[in-house]
Scaffold this motif. Structure first.
Motif, mmCIF file in Angstrom:
data_model
loop_
_atom_site.group_PDB
_atom_site.id
_atom_site.type_symbol
_atom_site.label_atom_id
_atom_site.label_comp_id
_atom_site.label_asym_id
_atom_site.label_seq_id
_atom_site.Cartn_x
_atom_site.Cartn_y
_atom_site.Cartn_z
ATOM 1 N N LEU A 43 -10.829 -18.066 -15.005
ATOM 2 C CA LEU A 43 -9.244 -17.916 -15.290
ATOM 3 C C LEU A 43 -8.961 -16.333 -15.450
ATOM 4 N N VAL A 44 -9.469 -15.507 -16.125
ATOM 5 C CA VAL A 44 -9.244 -14.318 -16.536
ATOM 6 C C VAL A 44 -10.119 -13.219 -15.825
ATOM 7 N N GLY A 45 -9.444 -12.432 -14.903
ATOM 8 C CA GLY A 45 -10.286 -11.494 -14.409
ATOM 9 C C GLY A 45 -9.667 -10.709 -13.312
ATOM 10 N N CYS A 46 -9.957 -9.543 -13.016
ATOM 11 C CA CYS A 46 -9.414 -8.527 -12.023
ATOM 12 C C CYS A 46 -9.895 -8.997 -10.408
ATOM 13 N N SER A 47 -11.058 -9.390 -10.261
ATOM 14 C CA SER A 47 -11.605 -9.312 -8.899
ATOM 15 C C SER A 47 -10.955 -9.985 -7.907
ATOM 16 N N THR A 48 -10.483 -11.218 -8.358
ATOM 17 C CA THR A 48 -9.583 -12.179 -7.436
ATOM 18 C C THR A 48 -8.241 -11.511 -6.790
ATOM 19 N N ASN A 49 -7.705 -11.010 -7.958
ATOM 20 C CA ASN A 49 -6.475 -9.895 -7.597
ATOM 21 C C ASN A 49 -6.649 -9.069 -6.643
ATOM 22 N N LEU A 50 -7.538 -7.994 -6.941
ATOM 23 C CA LEU A 50 -8.096 -6.930 -6.350
ATOM 24 C C LEU A 50 -8.371 -7.363 -4.933
ATOM 25 N N GLY A 51 -9.211 -8.332 -4.836
ATOM 26 C CA GLY A 51 -9.744 -8.795 -3.453
ATOM 27 C C GLY A 51 -8.778 -9.546 -2.688
ATOM 28 N N SER A 52 -7.529 -9.807 -2.916
ATOM 29 C CA SER A 52 -6.622 -10.777 -2.303
ATOM 30 C C SER A 52 -5.620 -9.951 -1.434
ATOM 31 N N TRP A 53 -5.048 -10.296 -0.357
ATOM 32 C CA TRP A 53 -4.101 -9.699 0.490
ATOM 33 C C TRP A 53 -2.855 -9.185 -0.451
ATOM 34 N N GLN A 54 -2.722 -9.931 -1.638
ATOM 35 C CA GLN A 54 -1.433 -9.742 -2.446
ATOM 36 C C GLN A 54 -1.895 -8.461 -3.307
ATOM 37 N N GLY A 55 -3.078 -8.002 -3.382
ATOM 38 C CA GLY A 55 -3.623 -7.110 -4.181
ATOM 39 C C GLY A 55 -3.462 -5.762 -3.452
ATOM 40 N N ALA A 56 -3.093 -5.627 -2.147
ATOM 41 C CA ALA A 56 -2.744 -4.646 -1.344
ATOM 42 C C ALA A 56 -1.717 -4.896 -0.462
ATOM 43 N N LEU A 57 -0.439 -5.259 -1.034
ATOM 44 C CA LEU A 57 0.594 -5.665 -0.180
ATOM 45 C C LEU A 57 0.935 -4.836 1.046
ATOM 46 N N PHE A 58 1.009 -3.503 0.698
ATOM 47 C CA PHE A 58 1.578 -2.452 1.672
ATOM 48 C C PHE A 58 0.411 -1.774 2.541
ATOM 49 N N GLY A 59 -0.599 -2.449 2.507
ATOM 50 C CA GLY A 59 -2.153 -1.766 3.372
ATOM 51 C C GLY A 59 -2.642 -1.007 2.459
ATOM 52 N N PHE A 60 -2.473 -0.602 1.149
ATOM 53 C CA PHE A 60 -3.279 -0.079 0.316
ATOM 54 C C PHE A 60 -3.126 -0.582 -1.268
ATOM 55 N N PRO A 61 -4.367 -0.394 -1.972
ATOM 56 C CA PRO A 61 -4.220 -1.247 -3.330
ATOM 57 C C PRO A 61 -3.301 -1.011 -4.140
ATOM 58 N N ASN A 62 -2.534 -2.006 -4.641
ATOM 59 C CA ASN A 62 -1.351 -1.962 -5.261
ATOM 60 C C ASN A 62 -1.406 -0.802 -6.648
ATOM 61 N N PRO A 63 -2.440 -0.842 -7.294
ATOM 62 C CA PRO A 63 -2.855 -0.037 -8.412
ATOM 63 C C PRO A 63 -2.335 1.396 -7.863
ATOM 64 N N LEU A 64 -2.722 1.948 -6.861
ATOM 65 C CA LEU A 64 -2.343 3.323 -6.386
ATOM 66 C C LEU A 64 -0.717 3.560 -6.775
ATOM 67 N N ILE A 65 0.152 2.386 -6.426
ATOM 68 C CA ILE A 65 1.580 2.500 -6.701
ATOM 69 C C ILE A 65 1.694 2.796 -8.034
ATOM 70 N N GLY A 66 1.066 2.148 -8.930
ATOM 71 C CA GLY A 66 1.221 2.155 -10.285
ATOM 72 C C GLY A 66 0.807 3.548 -10.873
ATOM 73 N N VAL A 67 -0.231 4.138 -10.285
ATOM 74 C CA VAL A 67 -0.717 5.467 -10.748
ATOM 75 C C VAL A 67 0.305 6.478 -10.553
ATOM 76 N N ALA A 68 1.072 6.452 -9.369
ATOM 77 C CA ALA A 68 2.135 7.193 -8.945
ATOM 78 C C ALA A 68 3.287 7.146 -9.626
ATOM 79 N N ALA A 69 3.882 5.877 -9.824
ATOM 80 C CA ALA A 69 5.032 5.481 -10.273
ATOM 81 C C ALA A 69 4.986 5.608 -12.093
ATOM 82 N N TRP A 70 3.889 5.311 -12.664
ATOM 83 C CA TRP A 70 4.181 5.544 -14.041
ATOM 84 C C TRP A 70 4.032 7.091 -14.318
ATOM 85 N N SER A 71 3.233 7.904 -13.280
ATOM 86 C CA SER A 71 3.133 9.459 -13.563
ATOM 87 C C SER A 71 4.879 9.781 -13.520
ATOM 88 N N VAL A 72 5.555 9.310 -12.602
ATOM 89 C CA VAL A 72 6.981 9.823 -12.689
ATOM 90 C C VAL A 72 7.694 9.370 -13.933
#
Length: 199
Positions: free
Chosen positions: A53-82
């Motif tokens: 029930l609680v984990g990251c692997s499923t999300n990271l490995g799904s298509w939802q985890g890379a909605l724009f063709g690259f891992p979603n966390p990269l968006i967070g790294v850039a956006a939160w830096s701003v």
């Protein structure tokens, strides 16, 4: 109308943006590292995986985890830096034009919409709660509220005097409003996933 010409910078907002941005950045960075680990070894057991029930692997490995063709966390790294940079700039005395604040509001609104979509995917499709993802959700909601209500109460977002007054009151109650939003999300998750009995 009170716009960005105010002599008093929003110090409280600036500090909050720095703190929230740092938390969001840490979560996004951790998820990025976990994604790298998965790419190196798809069978790796991530530290954020606690149960089915609680984990990251499923999300990271799904298509939802890379909605724009690259891992979603990269968006967070850039956006939160701003977000961190904006908060620091305000503390240093920077004054932003109205278009900048409106642009920031568009950005945080987009972030909230994305987070709500990701929450829906986690609750209704993937049936899993990603710890680092939830940290991102937790900070995105109050950041959206803080920026939007600040822009409304100062007149950066056009509105009547009554709207500005209501926004000012709501701005002072952001903590309570945020908790209410968390409770709504938790209720939806419980009704859909019954996570309290599955932990």
């Amino acid at each position: 109308m009170h716009l960005t010409s105010s002599k008093k910078p929003p110090v409280g907002l600036a500090v909050f943006l720095i703190v929230a941005g740092a938390i969001g950045f840490a979560a996004a960075f951790a998820l990025t590292l976990d994604k790298f680990t998965m790419l190196e070894d798809p069978t790796a057991q991530l530290s954020c995986n606690f149960s089915v029930l609680v984990g990251c692997s499923t999300n990271l490995g799904s298509w939802q985890g890379a909605l724009f063709g690259f891992p979603n966390p990269l968006i967070g790294v850039a956006a939160w830096s701003v977000v961190i940079t904006i908060g620091a700039a305000i503390l240093s005395g920077a004054r932003f034009a109205r278009w900048f604040w409106l642009g920031l509001n568009v950005g945080v609104t987009g972030a909230l919409a994305f987070v709500i979509w990701l929450m829906g995917q986690s609750f209704f499709v993937l049936d899993v709660l990603c710890p680092w993802c939830m940290v991102t959700w937790v900070v995105t909601i109050p950041v959206f509220l803080a920026v939007t209500l600040y822009n409304l109460k100062t007149g950066i977002i056009p509105g009547s005097a009554r709207v500005r007054r209501l926004a000012a009151v709501a701005y002072s109650w952001i903590f309570v409003i945020t908790i209410a939003c968390y409770l709504v999300a938790a209720t939806v998750a419980q009704l859909q996933m019954d996570f309290l009995h599955r932990l």
